[in-house]
Design a protein around this motif. Structure first.
Motif: not given
Ligand SMILES: Nc1ncnc2c1ncn2[C@@H]1O[C@H](COP(=O)(O)OP(=O)(O)OP(=O)(O)O)[C@@H](O)[C@H]1O
Length: 931
Positions: A471-472, A480-486, A508-512
């Motif tokens: 996960e990490a 950074e801004e993608q992390k905040a959404v995650a 981002l969606v793919k990582k999520l």
């Protein structure tokens, strides 16, 4: 009659006992039809009623009954009561009020000429009256009715519906009115010369003079000058259409009227959707008040409000004569004799065929059939009954409905009550009984292991072991801004992720998806997108496939989805639902999707309480056919989404000049001269693919490329079938299918697949074998093209190629399939080859019935429309923007590329199109997100 009302729990709105005196002159029968298994029956609320055209039937009926306390109104859902009872009630009523689509045609079929019974049809404004042609079939005549092509006005009630009166005339063709098209010329695109097909072009105005030249209002100029649309001046299209008028935008109407005055504007009222305009306030940021006033003045017949329901319509209806139900004595005797012999034979064979139409009628009118227990009667003399094969009196109705597993287990006395408890309830258990004891025993009985109900309930899911290291690692790849959404998503919130093209929404969606699946397991995270290609990019399917709703074009599609066990299973296993490119889904679709999921999960919450993550950019392409955008739907608000805007631009990060140009285009402030100066617009080297704005342009290019291929052409003619093949609605439906009527293919054709043959989720690891015998590799073919622009995302390395609607490939040969027909062999990305055989493209058109086309699911694809490229990152491309009709098209097409240098523009728009109404609303929405 008492028996009927009690047995079917028919609804009375004036609080009277369920007793109907058939001889009473003011017995009004209100018929409506909503899907038979709509769980909200009989309350007929909006969600059930609106799909049948009349949403507020309940309000209307209630209002009517309040005003006329001495009137008995019986509200009947024709979708749920037996046919014969419908006939019985129709014959008994003095006035039948039929909600549009609610069985008016059937009422007309059974009206008694001698009794002066009447029908009032309630129509949603602007809808065609299919009942017109249907009742004509039975020799009825419409009085004061507006059929599809007629332009006589209907009357309009205060709740926004037209009331149309139908009265039966002596049978025979003479009284049937001739229906002709009004002599107008408008936008011919939809083939009916009506301005009611999209949200803004609703007014038909004369724009050319007698000589076919733009009508001039003196110093004020012509329409295009007055409305600032000179760059698009389309007077040649009006001339080509052999007319002088055109469907113009509501905002342009308002501006024209304001500038030249109402008296000087020439409108075609018959083709104008007056009632629609009257319900709008703004269009394209323009106040519509002047246009509305002018329409009321110029088109009073079509204008709201007209007569109120009670004031004029009802007294005249009430004056209709008393109803009696006495068949002639002779007929009764004959039919009774026939019925008795039927019963005798029935006791022997338990099935009797009655062929005499008079006997059928009598049985129906008297309800005698149900007193012949065990007799199955097929009424061959009665046209409508024959289709539905009615079984009368075969089995006594249960008196007690036991719900062992439902919302509130217990014993209920009506099916409707029982249905309310079990509809949409997972693994509901219920049964009807004759005695209360039996019903009570059923409610108490334990659920049998392995019973059907038990098997449909979701199995407990294995929760994967936490993997904080993985996960990490995934989180570390995010900006950074993608992390905040995650973090918001992982905290379980409903989120809408948006931002300019290339800001990494899909990344981002793919990582999520990966992180959520690590936490919750594979099945708990449903991965969907609005289109097949967008689905590939996130390793998911279309939302349509997930829900099992097919093209979702009719109520039947949604009902089919609700019946689909696979879809229900998928939904029940879902905890988080992700939808990418949500901007391409209509508000109506999202609403229905939310309802379906809630229904499957038996929850009152939007989307059944699932966590949802939506992703998309409403300033890119809007849905193809929609009255509203997703963010305008009520379910959007009800979900309480957190709106998060990503700002960092990854795609054009190497080219700041390109970034600022796209920023201007996004807000609609880019000058055409700047656009022209920024790109390579000269001839020279060929760049692929060609991206164009319209399907027609793509067709032209594809046909030309096909022509130059040396191979022999194979022609595939589609096999079309329909219940009403000649009806214009059906012809139109066939014409709008993606699958061609005639498809020509040669070796070397670049093609696009039109069906999902294998979704990304079904892709398994494969080892690609050598090419099939006789099939040439594309590299062996001397063809000037490049499909690498559509290469698959890296996660498909080593896996089978997903084959979805939108996959691009090339015809590399033709082979005979088992049915002996020669089909095209298509090579898709990474050398995967598949023989493409026939597929079905079908749909339902309400009363017009079904239609079906069998064709090879391929389309030539040397050129692509902008729509097909949304969500892609392209290296190079040749844009032909000369026919771009939407800023969003120019914007989406350009924002696919990483650098200015990668783009060639071979066709420039006359000027950058002004924003559509939808885009203006989307801009407002985005402005509200980024204060
Ligand atoms: N955190 C990141 N690190 C590295 N590259 C990234 C990151 N986020 C996005 N990208 C890259 O930026 C490009 C654009 O990303 P993506 O396609 O996700 O944007 P988008 O917002 O979905 O665009 P569109 O709205 O056009 O679909 C892709 O090539 C992607 O790989």
């Amino acid at each position: 009659m008492q028996r009927l009302s009690a047995e079917y729990s028919l609804h009375l709105f004036n609080g009277k006992a369920c007793k109907i005196d058939a001889r009473q002159s003011n017995f009004y029968l209100w018929i409506s039809r909503i899907p038979p298994d709509c769980h909200k029956i009989p309350s007929l609320d909006d969600s059930c009623g609106k799909n049948r055209g009349v949403a507020n039937g309940l309000e209307l009926a209630t209002e009517l009954s309040k005003r006329y306390a001495d009137t008995t109104i019986l509200y009947v859902n024709t979708g749920t009561i037996p046919y014969l009872d419908q006939v019985f009630l129709i014959r008994a009523a003095s006035t039948i009020i039929a909600a549009h689509g609610g069985g008016l045609w059937n009422a007309a079929r059974w009206l008694n000429e001698a009794l002066h019974q009447r029908i009032v049809e309630i129509m949603p404004i602007g809808g065609p009256s299919e009942s017109c042609s249907l009742t004509k079939m039975f020799g009825c005549r419409y009085n004061f009715v507006t059929c599809y092509d007629c332009d006589e006005p209907g009357e309009t009630d205060p709740l926004g519906m037209s009331l149309r009166t139908v009265q039966q005339q002596p049978r025979g063709g003479k009284n049937v009115p001739t229906i002709s098209s009004p002599p107008i010329h408008g936008r011919s695109r939809y083939g009916d010369f009506k301005c009611n097909h999209d949200p803004t072009h609703r007014v038909c105005a004369t724009l050319l003079d007698g000589q076919g030249q733009p009508l001039d209002w003196g110093s004020k100029g012509n329409f295009w000058q007055i409305t600032g649309q000179e760059a698009f001046q389309w007077d040649d299209e009006i001339r080509a259409n052999h007319g002088d008028s055109w469907c113009i935008c509501m905002w342009a109407t308002a501006r024209l009227i304001e500038t030249v005055g109402c008296d000087n504007v020439h409108l075609n009222c018959a083709a104008t959707d007056v009632s629609y305009v009257e319900k709008q306030y703004m269009d394209g940021g323009v106040d519509l008040e002047p246009a509305k006033k002018c329409l009321q003045q110029k088109c009073p017949a079509q204008s709201l409000p007209l007569q109120r329901l009670s004031d004029a319509t009802l007294p005249s209806l009430r004056a209709s004569s008393t109803v009696t139900l006495r068949p002639s004595v002779l007929l009764a005797l004959a039919c009774a004799a026939l019925a008795v012999s039927a019963a005798v034979v029935g006791l022997l064979r338990r099935s009797v065929l009655l062929r005499a139409a008079p006997a059928c009628k009598f049985l129906e009118a008297s309800g005698l059939g149900r007193h012949l227990p065990g007799v199955s009667v097929a009424l061959l003399g009665c046209r409508e009954v024959r289709r539905t094969a009615v079984t009368m009196g075969a089995k006594p109705r249960p008196k007690f409905y036991a719900v062992a597993c439902g919302r509130s287990p217990g014993i209920y006395s009506t099916w409707q009550e029982c249905q309310t408890q079990i509809a949409g309830f997972p693994a509901a258990r219920f049964k009807g009984f004759q005695t209360e004891e039996e019903a009570a025993a059923f409610v108490r009985s334990p659920r049998r292991a392995g019973s059907k109900a038990a098997s449909t309930s979701p199995q407990p899911r294995k929760v994967p072991k936490p993997d904080p290291e993985m996960e990490a690692k995934l989180m570390a790849e995010l900006h950074e801004e993608q992390k905040a959404v995650a973090e918001e998503v992982l905290a379980g919130r409903n989120v809408f992720i948006t931002g300019l093209p290339g800001c990494g929404k899909t990344f981002l969606v793919k990582k999520l998806i990966e992180i959520l699946r690590l936490r919750k397991g594979q099945e708990a995270v449903a991965v969907c997108a609005s289109t097949g290609v967008a689905g590939i990019h996130i390793g998911g399917s279309t939302i349509h496939s997930y829900l099992g709703c097919g093209p979702a074009e009719s109520e039947q599609h949604w009902e089919k989805a609700f019946r689909s066990r696979k879809a229900k299973k998928r939904i029940r296993h879902t905890e988080v639902l992700l939808i990418d490119e949500v901007s391409m889904l209509s508000g109506e679709f999202l609403e229905k999707a939310g309802e379906l999921v809630a229904r499957v999960l038996a929850s009152e919450k939007p989307f059944g309480g699932l966590q949802v993550v939506f992703c998309g950019d409403f300033l890119q392409l809007p849905p193809v056919k929609a009255d509203s955008m997703a963010f305008q739907s009520s379910v959007w608000g009800a979900l309480g989404l957190r709106h998060i805007v990503l700002k960092h631009n990854f795609r054009q990060s190497r080219d700041p000049e390109f970034q600022s140009l796209l920023g201007e285009l996004r807000l609609g402030v880019l000058e055409k001269s700047k656009l022209a100066a920024s790109f390579d617009t000269e001839g020279g080297s060929k760049v692929h693919p060609k991206i164009v704005s319209t399907n027609d342009e793509a067709l032209k290019i594809n046909t030309r490329n096909l022509g130059v291929l040396p191979d022999k052409a194979r022609t595939y003619e589609a096999r079309d079938e329909a219940d009403n093949p000649r009806d214009p609605g059906v012809v139109n439906a066939f014409a709008s299918l993606l699958a061609e009527k005639t498809l020509e293919l040669k070796v070397g054709c670049v093609v696009m697949l039109l069906k999902n043959l294998r979704l990304p989720t079904d892709c398994k690891p494969v080892v690609f074998t050598t090419p099939r015998r006789g099939g040439k590799r594309p590299s062996d073919l001397d063809i000037d093209y490049d499909t690498s622009f559509m290469d698959l995302p890296s996660e498909y390395q080593g896996l089978q190629t997903p084959l979805v609607n939108g996959s691009i490939g090339m015809v590399v040969g033709f082979e005979h399939a088992e049915d002996g027909v020669e089909y095209p062999l298509v090579e898709f990305s990474r050398g995967y080859r598949k023989l493409i055989t026939l597929a079905e493209f079908s749909g339902e058109l309400g009363h017009l019935g079904g239609y079906k086309r069998m064709q090879i699911p391929l389309k030539l694809a040397w050129a692509l429309t902008v729509h097909k490229t949304q969500g892609l990152t392209l290296q190079t491309g040749d844009l032909d923007l000369s026919r771009a009709f939407e800023t969003a098209q120019v914007y989406v097409a350009l924002s696919r590329f990483q650098t200015l240098a990668g783009v060639k523009i071979s066709g420039m728009p006359k000027r950058i199109p002004s924003p559509s109404q939808q885009r203006v609303q989307a801009l407002e929405f985005h402005a509200s997100l980024e204060p």
